[in-house]
Design a protein around this motif. Structure first.
Motif: not given
Length: 357
Positions: A25-47, A298-303
């Protein structure tokens, strides 16, 4: 990216997996990424904030390109390849779509990183990538015994003879070239000019060989050498230097005077993505400093989020700020895409340095 495992991991967070060719669906974001770049708590906040649902597939550069090639840019709405994996695949396979920069909150980004990534991912006048997570290689020093080392070529000084280590890999060639006053990236389009630069670097590395305790192959090996005091000055990644600093305050990652060498993992829009609005919302959400700090934890590197270092763990913040004052960040030399033919030149140099007496 330079310091992460290339093992293939796959995970799905949120709804059940949507196959590569299936429609989400248009409201579903399918994200292809590295480990640590989309932590569970960040996803929950975004949703909770946006109403979008996030599905995450964890991958690496090679796997990302393979997935997007297999579907001509379908199956995902946002992907995170390194910046040197964008222009070439786009020119050859057309797997991305241009980014509408008017939908990106550019004020949230460190300006030098944003401009560098935009320049390195521009194809046909269109921008295809913006920066997210980054890291560098530079100098890891025991400052009590190697405080005089300020740049890569200082690894050849008498003061650290026999207690130096670096890899026989292309970052060493690139770093020494910059420290010798040359710009190897500017010569990428001229094979003859690049060969001339590499010949000078080769001579310097052969001259420097008596200083080298060993050429390290893995991070654990190097960390052991530095901890034991067998090596007091080395080329290594920032995160390794910060780990060592946690054990011994005299050991630290130092950005070289000629500039640390940097990689950036980006945000790109796959050519057949179906949820661009959700993708732009995710980018702008995770680039908020407080959110970006959660990704660093989560990832160990800065953004590339401006000011996010103020919100990370206090100890890591102190190490980062000591290694990277603003002028050192602006002086990072970001890896551009490698043109065909240059790796063969570099390989010959590395083989000859290894064989030299």
């Amino acid at each position: 990216m330079c310091s992460k495992s290339s093992g293939v991991l796959t995970a799905v967070i949120g709804l059940a997996v949507a196959g590569w060719g299936q429609t989400a669906g248009a409201d579903t974001l399918r994200l292809l990424t590295w480990g640590g770049y989309a932590p569970d708590d960040v996803i929950e906040m975004f949703e909770a904030e946006t109403g979008h649902t996030v599905e995450v597939t964890l991958s690496n550069n090679e796997e990302m390109i393979a997935k997007l090639r297999a579907t001509a840019g379908g199956g995902f709405d946002l992907a995170q390849p390194s910046q040197d994996r964008i222009a070439g695949p786009q020119e050859e396979f057309g797997i991305y779509k241009p980014i509408d920069m008017s939908k990106i909150d550019q004020d949230k980004f460190i300006p030098s990183m944003l401009s560098a990534t935009m320049a390195n991912t521009t194809v046909g006048g269109e921008v295809y990538g913006v920066p997210h997570v980054w890291g560098t290689s530079g100098l890891v020093l025991d400052t009590a015994n190697a405080g005089m080392v300020e740049d890569y070529t200082d690894l050849c000084s008498d003061e650290v003879a026999g207690k130096v280590s670096y890899r026989l890999k292309r970052p060493t060639l690139i770093g020494f070239a910059f420290a010798m006053g040359m710009d190897p990236f500017a010569a990428y389009g001229d094979e003859a000019a690049y060969t001339e630069i590499m010949e000078k670097v080769e001579a310097k590395l052969v001259e420097c060989k008596p200083n080298v305790k060993t050429y390290w192959g893995g991070g654990d090996e190097l960390m052991g050498l530095v901890r034991s005091g067998e090596v007091v000055a080395s080329m290594a990644w920032d995160t390794g230097g910060w780990k060592l600093n946690a054990d011994n305050p005299d050991i630290s990652f130092v950005a070289p005077a000629s500039g640390a060498l940097g990689w950036i993992d980006t945000f790109v829009l796959p050519a057949k993505g179906q949820a661009d609005d959700a993708a732009y919302d995710w980018i702008n959400f995770v680039m908020q400093p407080e959110i970006a700090a959660k990704i660093t934890d989560a990832a160990g590197n800065f953004t590339a989020s401006k000011g996010a270092d103020e919100f990370v763990d206090d100890a890591l913040k102190a190490r980062y700020q000591a290694s990277f004052p603003p002028e050192a960040v602006d002086n990072i030399k970001w890896y551009p895409p490698v043109p065909a033919g240059l790796e063969a030149i570099e390989g010959g140099v590395l083989d000859r340095v290894k064989a030299a007496n």
